[in-house]
Design an enzyme around this catalytic site. Structure first.
Site, PDB file in Angstrom:
ATOM      1  N   ILE A 295     -54.163  20.379  20.041  1.00 37.59           N
ATOM      2  CA  ILE A 295     -53.036  19.861  19.963  1.00 37.59           C
ATOM      3  C   ILE A 295     -51.964  20.105  18.782  1.00 37.59           C
ATOM      4  O   ILE A 295     -50.870  20.526  18.806  1.00 37.59           O
ATOM      5  CB  ILE A 295     -52.571  18.309  20.235  1.00 37.59           C
TER       6      ILE A 295
ATOM      7  N   ASN B 253     -53.543   5.100  14.429  1.00 36.28           N
ATOM      8  CA  ASN B 253     -53.839   3.790  14.417  1.00 36.28           C
ATOM      9  C   ASN B 253     -52.878   2.943  13.904  1.00 36.28           C
ATOM     10  O   ASN B 253     -51.882   3.777  13.549  1.00 36.28           O
ATOM     11  CB  ASN B 253     -55.121   3.717  13.514  1.00 36.28           C
TER      12      ASN B 253
ATOM     13  N   GLY C 257     -60.177  11.998  14.427  1.00 30.51           N
ATOM     14  CA  GLY C 257     -59.808  12.467  15.654  1.00 30.51           C
ATOM     15  C   GLY C 257     -58.387  13.250  15.658  1.00 30.51           C
ATOM     16  O   GLY C 257     -58.053  13.915  14.704  1.00 30.51           O
TER      17      GLY C 257
ATOM     18  N   ASP D 284     -55.511  11.990  15.135  1.00 34.03           N
ATOM     19  CA  ASP D 284     -54.953  11.392  14.403  1.00 34.03           C
ATOM     20  C   ASP D 284     -55.032  12.008  12.962  1.00 34.03           C
ATOM     21  O   ASP D 284     -54.073  12.528  12.390  1.00 34.03           O
ATOM     22  CB  ASP D 284     -54.970   9.901  13.911  1.00 34.03           C
TER      23      ASP D 284
ATOM     24  N   SER E  97     -56.385   6.992  23.516  1.00 33.76           N
ATOM     25  CA  SER E  97     -57.412   6.069  23.563  1.00 33.76           C
ATOM     26  C   SER E  97     -58.923   6.279  23.862  1.00 33.76           C
ATOM     27  O   SER E  97     -59.729   5.364  24.076  1.00 33.76           O
ATOM     28  CB  SER E  97     -57.109   4.854  24.427  1.00 33.76           C
TER      29      SER E  97
ATOM     30  N   VAL F  57     -62.518   7.450  19.694  1.00 30.12           N
ATOM     31  CA  VAL F  57     -63.243   6.016  19.232  1.00 30.12           C
ATOM     32  C   VAL F  57     -62.785   4.974  19.870  1.00 30.12           C
ATOM     33  O   VAL F  57     -63.400   4.029  19.599  1.00 30.12           O
ATOM     34  CB  VAL F  57     -62.828   6.291  17.522  1.00 30.12           C
ATOM     35  N   TYR F  58     -61.522   4.645  20.608  1.00 28.72           N
ATOM     36  CA  TYR F  58     -61.352   3.395  21.282  1.00 28.72           C
ATOM     37  C   TYR F  58     -61.906   3.380  22.667  1.00 28.72           C
ATOM     38  O   TYR F  58     -61.510   2.565  23.384  1.00 28.72           O
ATOM     39  CB  TYR F  58     -59.666   3.504  21.339  1.00 28.72           C
TER      40      TYR F  58
END
Length: 170
Positions: A12, A25, A33, A35, A123, A126-127
């Site tokens: 991305i 976050n 990730g 972010d 999400s 890691v979510y």
């Protein structure tokens, strides 16, 4: 009118669009990730604006399901739209919060005048949100949201995510 939806497998941070959506976050100060990748490639200008947002409007962090924009810094975009996805839970339905990430990102994109927006699979890292369910929620939210955005591009990191999103029924 709703946006045309396209799918790309890739990074991305390499997309040329008006706005890149960051699966942020709540601290807005970077992480892992998507972010972390956006903050690294976007450079110090993205972090500086995130810090200013924390100092002014979001002292306790950006709430889950909400979205806010900053500059895109060194990315091939004009803006980064930061949104905080929910952590998946087997005991609590948080689907509405996940859908809100997409609706709120499109609302912010409209306020900015963005016509092309690149979304990650919010999400699903890691979510731990199950990929097929996240794809269903994301695509429904984008399809059902009235927006001036012309293209909502889902940029999926690997073949598994690309398949989960691109094979969802219309």
């Amino acid at each position: 009118m709703s946006a045309a939806i396209t799918f790309v497998q890739g990074d991305i941070t390499r997309e040329r669009v008006d706005a890149i959506v960051n699966a942020a976050n709540s601290s807005l100060l970077g992480g892992g990730g998507v972010d972390g990748a956006i903050h690294r490639r976007g450079g110090p200008a993205v972090l500086a604006e995130c810090r200013a947002l924390r100092a002014s409007r979001y002292g306790r962090g950006l709430p889950t399901g909400r979205a806010v924009a900053t500059t895109a810094g060194e990315l091939d975009a004009r803006w980064v739209i930061h949104t905080v996805g929910p952590v998946w839970s087997a005991s609590e339905d948080r689907s509405e919060l996940l859908a809100s990430c997409y609706r709120e990102s499109l609302r912010v994109a409209d306020e900015l005048g963005a016509r092309t927006v690149a979304f990650p699979a919010i999400s699903t890292g890691v979510y731990r949100w199950p990929l097929d369910d996240a794809a269903r929620i994301a695509l429904r939210a984008v399809r059902e949201t009235e927006t001036a955005v012309e293209e909502a591009r889902f940029v999926l990191f690997d073949a598994r995510a690309y398949t989960a999103f691109s094979t969802q029924p219309a």
